[in-house]
Design a protein around this motif. Structure first.
Motif, PDB file in Angstrom:
ATOM      1  N   ALA A  52      24.812  29.923  39.397  1.00  0.00           N
ATOM      2  CA  ALA A  52      24.628  29.873  40.852  1.00  0.00           C
ATOM      3  C   ALA A  52      23.149  29.949  41.226  1.00  0.00           C
ATOM      4  CB  ALA A  52      25.406  30.994  41.533  1.00  0.00           C
ATOM      5  N   THR A  53      22.290  29.447  40.340  1.00  0.00           N
ATOM      6  CA  THR A  53      20.849  29.492  40.619  1.00  0.00           C
ATOM      7  C   THR A  53      20.482  28.717  41.875  1.00  0.00           C
ATOM      8  OG1 THR A  53      20.499  27.604  39.119  1.00  0.00           O
ATOM      9  CG2 THR A  53      20.201  29.821  38.198  1.00  0.00           C
ATOM     10  N   SER A  54      21.290  27.734  42.241  1.00  0.00           N
ATOM     11  CA  SER A  54      20.988  26.937  43.439  1.00  0.00           C
ATOM     12  C   SER A  54      20.995  27.790  44.704  1.00  0.00           C
ATOM     13  CB  SER A  54      21.990  25.787  43.579  1.00  0.00           C
ATOM     14  OG  SER A  54      23.322  26.275  43.632  1.00  0.00           O
ATOM     15  N   PHE A  55      21.695  28.918  44.675  1.00  0.00           N
ATOM     16  CA  PHE A  55      21.770  29.795  45.845  1.00  0.00           C
ATOM     17  C   PHE A  55      20.416  30.425  46.159  1.00  0.00           C
ATOM     18  CE2 PHE A  55      22.885  33.938  47.872  1.00  0.00           C
ATOM     19  CZ  PHE A  55      23.577  33.454  48.970  1.00  0.00           C
ATOM     20  N   VAL A  56      19.602  30.658  45.144  1.00  0.00           N
ATOM     21  CA  VAL A  56      18.326  31.349  45.331  1.00  0.00           C
ATOM     22  C   VAL A  56      17.117  30.464  45.046  1.00  0.00           C
ATOM     23  CG1 VAL A  56      19.322  33.606  44.853  1.00  0.00           C
ATOM     24  CG2 VAL A  56      18.390  32.275  42.968  1.00  0.00           C
ATOM     25  N   THR A  57      17.352  29.207  44.705  1.00  0.00           N
ATOM     26  CA  THR A  57      16.250  28.296  44.369  1.00  0.00           C
ATOM     27  C   THR A  57      15.534  27.818  45.625  1.00  0.00           C
ATOM     28  OG1 THR A  57      17.308  27.515  42.343  1.00  0.00           O
ATOM     29  CG2 THR A  57      15.681  26.055  43.334  1.00  0.00           C
ATOM     30  N   LYS A  58      14.228  27.994  45.649  1.00  0.00           N
ATOM     31  CA  LYS A  58      13.441  27.485  46.770  1.00  0.00           C
ATOM     32  C   LYS A  58      13.326  25.967  46.675  1.00  0.00           C
ATOM     33  CE  LYS A  58      10.559  31.595  47.502  1.00  0.00           C
ATOM     34  NZ  LYS A  58       9.177  32.130  47.567  1.00  0.00           N
ATOM     35  N   LYS A  59      13.240  25.325  47.833  1.00  0.00           N
ATOM     36  CA  LYS A  59      13.063  23.869  47.911  1.00  0.00           C
ATOM     37  C   LYS A  59      14.134  23.132  47.104  1.00  0.00           C
ATOM     38  CE  LYS A  59       8.106  24.202  48.824  1.00  0.00           C
ATOM     39  NZ  LYS A  59       6.737  23.790  48.453  1.00  0.00           N
ATOM     40  N   LEU A  60      15.370  23.603  47.261  1.00  0.00           N
ATOM     41  CA  LEU A  60      16.486  23.022  46.519  1.00  0.00           C
ATOM     42  C   LEU A  60      16.654  21.551  46.817  1.00  0.00           C
ATOM     43  CD1 LEU A  60      18.999  23.267  44.717  1.00  0.00           C
ATOM     44  CD2 LEU A  60      20.262  24.060  46.740  1.00  0.00           C
ATOM     45  N   ARG A  61      16.620  21.186  48.083  1.00  0.00           N
ATOM     46  CA  ARG A  61      16.819  19.782  48.438  1.00  0.00           C
ATOM     47  C   ARG A  61      15.734  18.904  47.828  1.00  0.00           C
ATOM     48  NH1 ARG A  61      20.267  18.248  52.174  1.00  0.00           N
ATOM     49  NH2 ARG A  61      20.239  20.316  53.159  1.00  0.00           N
ATOM     50  N   GLU A  62      14.486  19.391  47.858  1.00  0.00           N
ATOM     51  CA  GLU A  62      13.380  18.622  47.284  1.00  0.00           C
ATOM     52  C   GLU A  62      13.563  18.450  45.776  1.00  0.00           C
ATOM     53  OE1 GLU A  62      13.179  21.056  49.470  1.00  0.00           O
ATOM     54  OE2 GLU A  62      11.405  20.890  50.753  1.00  0.00           O
ATOM     55  N   LYS A  63      14.047  19.503  45.118  1.00  0.00           N
ATOM     56  CA  LYS A  63      14.293  19.409  43.676  1.00  0.00           C
ATOM     57  C   LYS A  63      15.349  18.345  43.374  1.00  0.00           C
ATOM     58  CE  LYS A  63      14.572  22.927  40.739  1.00  0.00           C
ATOM     59  NZ  LYS A  63      15.035  24.071  39.892  1.00  0.00           N
ATOM     60  N   ILE A  64      16.446  18.392  44.102  1.00  0.00           N
ATOM     61  CA  ILE A  64      17.508  17.408  43.885  1.00  0.00           C
ATOM     62  C   ILE A  64      16.989  15.999  44.128  1.00  0.00           C
ATOM     63  CG2 ILE A  64      19.735  16.591  44.772  1.00  0.00           C
ATOM     64  CD1 ILE A  64      20.434  19.561  45.273  1.00  0.00           C
ATOM     65  N   ASP A  65      16.159  15.832  45.137  1.00  0.00           N
ATOM     66  CA  ASP A  65      15.603  14.509  45.454  1.00  0.00           C
ATOM     67  C   ASP A  65      14.729  13.987  44.320  1.00  0.00           C
ATOM     68  OD1 ASP A  65      16.871  14.377  47.893  1.00  0.00           O
ATOM     69  OD2 ASP A  65      15.133  15.039  49.063  1.00  0.00           O
ATOM     70  N   ARG A  68      17.061  12.782  41.700  1.00  0.00           N
ATOM     71  CA  ARG A  68      17.735  11.578  42.174  1.00  0.00           C
ATOM     72  C   ARG A  68      16.814  10.361  42.087  1.00  0.00           C
ATOM     73  NH1 ARG A  68      19.527  13.396  46.965  1.00  0.00           N
ATOM     74  NH2 ARG A  68      21.578  13.943  46.133  1.00  0.00           N
ATOM     75  N   ALA A  69      15.550  10.534  42.411  1.00  0.00           N
ATOM     76  CA  ALA A  69      14.598   9.425  42.351  1.00  0.00           C
ATOM     77  C   ALA A  69      14.422   8.918  40.921  1.00  0.00           C
ATOM     78  CB  ALA A  69      13.248   9.861  42.928  1.00  0.00           C
ATOM     79  N   ALA A  70      14.697   9.780  39.951  1.00  0.00           N
ATOM     80  CA  ALA A  70      14.609   9.386  38.543  1.00  0.00           C
ATOM     81  C   ALA A  70      15.961   8.920  37.998  1.00  0.00           C
ATOM     82  CB  ALA A  70      14.100  10.561  37.722  1.00  0.00           C
ATOM     83  N   ASP A  71      16.948   8.730  38.880  1.00  0.00           N
ATOM     84  CA  ASP A  71      18.294   8.313  38.485  1.00  0.00           C
ATOM     85  C   ASP A  71      18.951   9.301  37.534  1.00  0.00           C
ATOM     86  OD1 ASP A  71      18.351   5.963  40.036  1.00  0.00           O
ATOM     87  OD2 ASP A  71      17.249   4.864  38.504  1.00  0.00           O
TER      88      ASP A  71
END
Length: 253
Positions: A52-65, A68-71
C-alpha cells in the motif's frame, strides 16, 4: 544488444505473454523512476507499487505518468485492495482505479481471510474494467496451503477472469512458494505445473537463487515478479546465460 554473442537464448519481446518481468517499486522518487526506466525499461513489463505504498507516496500521479509515458503499466499492490475490502470500501477502490487511469489491478487475500467465492466475484467485477492479476498464497509463514488447494484456487481465479495468477512470496521471498530460508518448495511448484500452464503464472522470486531455480526449470522466458529495480539488469543476464549461475545452461543452444 551492444555486440554479438553466439548461443544466446531467444527472449520474447514486449508486449509479451511469457518471459514477463514484474518489478516492485517500494517508494522510488520521480528522479529514481526516470533513471530506472533509462537503464532497465526495455526489460520491465509491468511495475507494482508495493503493497500500500501508493497511499503515502508523494507525487503519485506524476510517478504513474512517467511509467505510462514509457509504456510500462503500473498497478497497486494487492495489500491495498485488501485494505479497501476489509473496510467495506470496494466501490471506493474501483473509483480509485478510474481516478488514476490504471489498466491493471491485483486481487489478493494474503493478509485477510476472504471467502474464495467472494474473491472470484471481485475478480469477475474488476475484469470488466481492467486486466486482473490475482495472487494465490498467504503472507503468513505459518499457514501452509497444500498443493491441491493452490491448483484449485489458481484454476478458479483464471476461470473468473484473471489474466495471470501470481504465486505469493512477499518482497522477501520467504513465504508461500518458499520456505522461511528462501528455499523453493520444489514439490509444490512442480505439482502446480502439472495442472496450470506456466505462461499463466507469475512466480514471485525476489532472491537471485530463486530466479536461477525457475530459469533452470522453465527456461529464459519464465514469468518472474517482485524484482527489485536494481536487480532487473542482473535478472536479464541470468535469463541470457551471461552470469555465473546460468553461464553453462544455454551454451548448447
Amino acid at each position: 544488444m551492444n555486440y554479438v554473442l553466439k548461443s544466446i537464448p531467444s527472449r520474447t519481446v514486449k508486449p509479451r505473454n511469457s518471459g514477463f518481468t514484474m518489478a516492485m517499486d517500494k517508494g522510488l522518487s520521480l528522479r529514481e523512476v526516470e533513471d530506472f526506466i533509462e537503464v532497465s525499461g526495455d526489460y520491465v513489463d509491468i511495475v507494482k507499487l508495493g503493497w500500500a505504498t501508493s497511499f503515502v507516496t508523494k507525487k503519485l500521479r506524476e510517478k504513474i505518468d512517467i511509467y505510462r509515458a514509457a509504456d510500462i503499466p503500473v498497478y497497486f499492490g494487492g495489500t491495498l485492495f485488501e485494505a479497501f475490502v476489509i473496510r467495506n470500501q470496494f466501490d471506493d477502490y474501483v473509483r480509485l482505479l478510474d481516478e488514476y487511469q490504471l489498466s491493471f489491478a491485483e486481487v489478493s487475500d494474503g493478509s485477510i481471510t476472504l471467502d474464495h467465492g467472494q474473491k472470484c466475484r471481485y475478480i469477475e467485477t474488476l475484469a470488466k474494467q481492467v486486466t486482473v492479476l490475482s495472487e494465490v498464497g498467504s503472507k503468513d509463514a505459518a499457514k501452509i496451503i497444500p498443493p491441491y488447494k493452490w491448483i484449485e484456487q489458481m484454476r478458479k481465479e483464471l476461470d473468473a477472469g484473471a489474466w495471470k495468477v501470481i504465486g505469493e512470496a512477499r518482497e522477501g521471498g520467504t513465504v508461500g512458494l518458499f520456505r522461511d530460508s528462501g528455499e523453493v518448495r520444489q514439490g509444490l511448484v512442480e505439482e502446480i505445473l502439472t495442472q496450470i500452464p506456466e505462461e499463466q503464472i507469475i512466480w514471485e522470486a525476489p532472491q537471485k537463487e530463486q530466479q536461477v531455480w525457475f530459469i533452470k526449470l522453465l527456461g529464459s522466458n519464465v514469468n518472474l515478479g517482485n524484482i527489485a529495480p536494481n536487480e532487473i539488469i542482473p535478472l536479464e543476464t541470468l535469463r541470457l546465460g551471461l552470469r555465473g549461475d546460468t553461464f553453462d545452461f544455454f551454451l548448447n543452444l
